[in-house]
Design a protein around this motif. Structure first.
Motif, PDB file in Angstrom:
ATOM      1  N   HIS A 464       0.857  -1.189   0.000  1.00 22.07           N
ATOM      2  CA  HIS A 464       0.000   0.000   0.000  1.00 22.07           C
ATOM      3  C   HIS A 464       0.893   1.240   0.000  1.00 22.07           C
ATOM      4  O   HIS A 464       1.563   1.548   0.987  1.00 22.07           O
ATOM      5  CB  HIS A 464      -0.913  -0.004   1.232  1.00 22.07           C
ATOM      6  CG  HIS A 464      -1.752   1.234   1.358  1.00 22.07           C
ATOM      7  ND1 HIS A 464      -2.163   1.729   2.565  1.00 22.07           N
ATOM      8  CD2 HIS A 464      -2.249   2.078   0.414  1.00 22.07           C
ATOM      9  CE1 HIS A 464      -2.876   2.824   2.370  1.00 22.07           C
ATOM     10  NE2 HIS A 464      -2.944   3.051   1.076  1.00 22.07           N
ATOM     11  N   ALA A 465       0.931   1.960  -1.131  1.00 20.51           N
ATOM     12  CA  ALA A 465       1.810   3.131  -1.263  1.00 20.51           C
ATOM     13  C   ALA A 465       1.215   4.352  -0.575  1.00 20.51           C
ATOM     14  O   ALA A 465       1.821   4.960   0.298  1.00 20.51           O
ATOM     15  CB  ALA A 465       2.074   3.428  -2.737  1.00 20.51           C
ATOM     16  N   TRP A 466       0.001   4.732  -0.951  1.00 16.79           N
ATOM     17  CA  TRP A 466      -0.677   5.858  -0.309  1.00 16.79           C
ATOM     18  C   TRP A 466      -2.135   5.890  -0.738  1.00 16.79           C
ATOM     19  O   TRP A 466      -2.521   5.206  -1.687  1.00 16.79           O
ATOM     20  CB  TRP A 466       0.009   7.186  -0.637  1.00 16.79           C
ATOM     21  CG  TRP A 466      -0.111   7.644  -2.066  1.00 16.79           C
ATOM     22  CD1 TRP A 466       0.474   7.087  -3.157  1.00 16.79           C
ATOM     23  CD2 TRP A 466      -0.870   8.764  -2.566  1.00 16.79           C
ATOM     24  NE1 TRP A 466       0.151   7.769  -4.294  1.00 16.79           N
ATOM     25  CE2 TRP A 466      -0.669   8.813  -3.969  1.00 16.79           C
ATOM     26  CE3 TRP A 466      -1.665   9.735  -1.975  1.00 16.79           C
ATOM     27  CZ2 TRP A 466      -1.253   9.774  -4.779  1.00 16.79           C
ATOM     28  CZ3 TRP A 466      -2.251  10.703  -2.789  1.00 16.79           C
ATOM     29  CH2 TRP A 466      -2.040  10.714  -4.165  1.00 16.79           C
ATOM     30  N   THR A 467      -2.936   6.687  -0.031  1.00 16.57           N
ATOM     31  CA  THR A 467      -4.369   6.802  -0.299  1.00 16.57           C
ATOM     32  C   THR A 467      -4.696   8.248  -0.645  1.00 16.57           C
ATOM     33  O   THR A 467      -4.280   9.178   0.066  1.00 16.57           O
ATOM     34  CB  THR A 467      -5.200   6.360   0.921  1.00 16.57           C
ATOM     35  OG1 THR A 467      -4.879   5.000   1.231  1.00 16.57           O
ATOM     36  CG2 THR A 467      -6.695   6.461   0.630  1.00 16.57           C
ATOM     37  N   SER A 468      -5.454   8.453  -1.708  1.00 16.00           N
ATOM     38  CA  SER A 468      -5.846   9.801  -2.121  1.00 16.00           C
ATOM     39  C   SER A 468      -6.791  10.415  -1.098  1.00 16.00           C
ATOM     40  O   SER A 468      -7.650   9.727  -0.533  1.00 16.00           O
ATOM     41  CB  SER A 468      -6.515   9.753  -3.499  1.00 16.00           C
ATOM     42  OG  SER A 468      -7.058  11.022  -3.840  1.00 16.00           O
ATOM     43  N   HIS A 469      -6.648  11.722  -0.870  1.00 11.64           N
ATOM     44  CA  HIS A 469      -7.526  12.420   0.066  1.00 11.64           C
ATOM     45  C   HIS A 469      -8.856  12.812  -0.579  1.00 11.64           C
ATOM     46  O   HIS A 469      -9.761  13.278   0.098  1.00 11.64           O
ATOM     47  CB  HIS A 469      -6.833  13.687   0.582  1.00 11.64           C
ATOM     48  CG  HIS A 469      -6.528  14.682  -0.506  1.00 11.64           C
ATOM     49  ND1 HIS A 469      -5.397  14.582  -1.292  1.00 11.64           N
ATOM     50  CD2 HIS A 469      -7.199  15.765  -0.954  1.00 11.64           C
ATOM     51  CE1 HIS A 469      -5.389  15.581  -2.161  1.00 11.64           C
ATOM     52  NE2 HIS A 469      -6.460  16.305  -1.980  1.00 11.64           N
ATOM     53  N   LEU A 470      -8.962  12.636  -1.903  1.00 12.86           N
ATOM     54  CA  LEU A 470     -10.182  13.012  -2.615  1.00 12.86           C
ATOM     55  C   LEU A 470     -11.101  11.805  -2.766  1.00 12.86           C
ATOM     56  O   LEU A 470     -10.631  10.681  -2.957  1.00 12.86           O
ATOM     57  CB  LEU A 470      -9.851  13.566  -4.001  1.00 12.86           C
ATOM     58  CG  LEU A 470      -9.180  14.938  -4.048  1.00 12.86           C
ATOM     59  CD1 LEU A 470      -8.736  15.237  -5.462  1.00 12.86           C
ATOM     60  CD2 LEU A 470     -10.118  16.019  -3.544  1.00 12.86           C
ATOM     61  N   PRO A 471     -12.424  12.003  -2.705  1.00 18.77           N
ATOM     62  CA  PRO A 471     -13.360  10.898  -2.964  1.00 18.77           C
ATOM     63  C   PRO A 471     -13.138  10.358  -4.374  1.00 18.77           C
ATOM     64  O   PRO A 471     -12.866  11.142  -5.288  1.00 18.77           O
ATOM     65  CB  PRO A 471     -14.739  11.548  -2.822  1.00 18.77           C
ATOM     66  CG  PRO A 471     -14.508  12.830  -2.100  1.00 18.77           C
ATOM     67  CD  PRO A 471     -13.114  13.261  -2.384  1.00 18.77           C
TER      68      PRO A 471
END
Length: 501
Positions: A464-471
């Protein structure tokens, strides 16, 4: 002759004395570097006030957006210069203190970067000249924006305006105000004849990999005005387009937004492909879209290839990588937040080296900024810099200078963990963007474990690299594998050499 000679010598002596006195007075009156830096700080504070106020307002005037872009470039350049000199004043050279970055020094054509490497008697003069140029340029820019500030007061405020710069960088598209307005004008422009049948308008967005095309589109789709304009937003990738037909157009893509009765039946189609799209495939898909979506619908197609420009019904929007100064400002604020870089000169020097090695890649910035912010100590940051330098060095040896193009992920990326005497070498085979609901795997390795952990995965695995803060809060996944060092072979012309060091 004696009279003429005496008069001539007297005149020369008088001029020499006048020149020396004048030079002495100028040197005595010249400000010190410390005074110049204080003046630069005050000017940057004035510029930042204007920029943050402008970012909190909706600016539709293209000339004002262009002037704001110029003002921001001067601000980024000023803060970059200020941070470089602050590091030097604390004895922190942003290139010499860290061995791994010596091979990746910044371009010699930028004076803000070149000054770091100057040595000898001319160093002080070059520093003073650089500061004077930056101060003069910012002063002139501030004088030029007096009308801009006046007109800015008439622009409406953005709803739910963020309250600090850290949130501003997360909630608004950093450095892309002009591009965002270009997309918004395209999406919100009404058809010439209401109710009349017409072909859907197409906007191509072209730019290198990891430059922010997808993020820019996400921000546009997240705007309330766009969601009110279209009753549904559908997303497609290259494989979806190949399989799409008149009957399965809706089912072939992912529904990003649906608003029921709002939008008057208009549909926004987002197509994201990595490279080229066959013209026959595009014509078939466009014909299907024209038959199945309502009047006033729009299509945005994003790719790295310049060939998609011919698919557009309007001029293509082209994205470029950020300048080194702009990227450093983004990286610094995302990493330090409200913490002053002046209080942490050693960490600032490491962060500047990392920003140079990342070479403008926004995805890499999101990953490493998160790692650094969560581990705010010198030892961890030094490990992160060493790991990043090793990745850069190893893959440049394998692939040549093309690896420097913002981590395009067109070829596997090799890395070695930061542990001492570690023989484990991993390879990132590909990256993937998925919906949050599709990747609920509590056992998935984190990127911090990949770089610095002690877990020993076997075979192929996901990270898991990163998660977007946008829906809808998409997750970015690395597909990785364990690679033995002796299998890492570099090609140079017709020769081959082992790259396991």
């Amino acid at each position: 002759m004696e009279v003429i000679f005496s008069a001539t010598m007297g005149e020369l002596a008088s001029r020499s004395i006048s020149f020396l006195v004048d030079r002495y007075l100028r040197q005595k009156a010249a400000p010190t570097d410390e005074e110049r830096l204080c003046s630069l700080q005050r000017l940057l504070l004035r510029v930042r006030v204007i920029v943050e106020e402008a970012d909190g307002r909706v600016i539709a005037n293209q000339a004002m957006l262009h002037q704001l872009s110029i003002l921001k470039k001067e601000m980024y350049r000023g803060y970059y210069t200020l941070d470089v000199f602050n590091c030097r004043s604390h004895g922190e050279d942003t290139t010499k203190d860290h061995e791994i970055s010596n091979s990746f020094a910044p371009s010699e054509f930028n004076p803000a970067k070149r000054v770091c490497f100057c040595s000898g008697s001319n160093k002080g003069a070059l520093q003073a000249e650089l500061l004077e140029k930056v101060l003069g340029s910012i002063s002139d820019t501030i004088e030029d924006v007096s009308e801009f500030v006046t007109f800015l007061c008439g622009c409406p405020r953005v709803r739910c305006q963020p309250y600090n710069m850290y949130l501003l960088l997360n909630k608004c598209m950093f450095g892309r105000q002009m591009e965002m307005e270009h997309i918004m004008n395209f999406l919100l422009q009404e058809e010439s004849a209401p109710g009349a049948a017409e072909d859907p308008a197409v906007l191509p967005i072209i730019g290198p990999g990891k430059v922010g095309k997808s993020t820019l589109i996400e921000h546009a789709c997240d705007d309330e005005r766009v969601r009110n304009q279209f009753s549904q937003i559908l997303c497609f990738n290259g494989d979806d387009i190949k399989d799409a037909s008149i009957e399965t157009l809706r089912e072939g893509g992912r529904i990003k937004h649906e608003s029921g009765g709002m939008g008057c039946g208009r549909t926004l189609i987002i197509i994201e492909i990595s490279m080229d799209l066959d013209r026959y495939v595009w014509k078939r898909f466009y014909s299907a879209a024209r038959s199945r979506i309502g009047s006033g619908s729009k299509i945005i197609i994003a790719s790295r290839s310049d060939r998609i420009a011919s698919f557009g019904t309007t001029q293509a929007l082209r994205l470029q990588c950020f300048t080194q100064e702009a990227y450093w400002y983004f990286f610094k604020v995302r990493t330090f937040g409200s913490t002053s870089t002046e209080d942490h000169p050693k960490l600032t020097a490491i962060a500047m080296d990392m920003a140079r090695l990342l070479n403008g890649c926004l995805m890499a910035a999101s990953i490493f900024c998160g790692l650094l912010k969560a581990n705010f100590n010198l030892r961890f940051w030094s490990m992160a810099l060493a790991t990043l330098g090793n990745i850069k060095q190893k893959n440049t040896l394998l692939y040549g200078e093309r690896f420097a193009e913002a981590w395009a992920m067109e070829e596997p990326v090799y890395l070695r963990r930061a542990k001492k005497n570690s023989s484990e070498c991993f390879v990132i085979l590909a990256d993937q963007q998925t919906c949050s609901a599709e990747t609920e795997d509590p056992g998935m390795m984190s990127v911090q474990d990949l770089f610095f952990g002690s877990i020993r995965p076997r075979g192929n695995f996901k990270v898991h690299a990163w998660t977007s803060h946008l829906p809808p809060h998409s997750k970015y996944i690395f597909h990785c594998g364990l690679q033995r060092p002796q299998h890492m072979v570099a090609r140079t012309g017709t020769s081959r050499r082992i790259a396991a060091d």
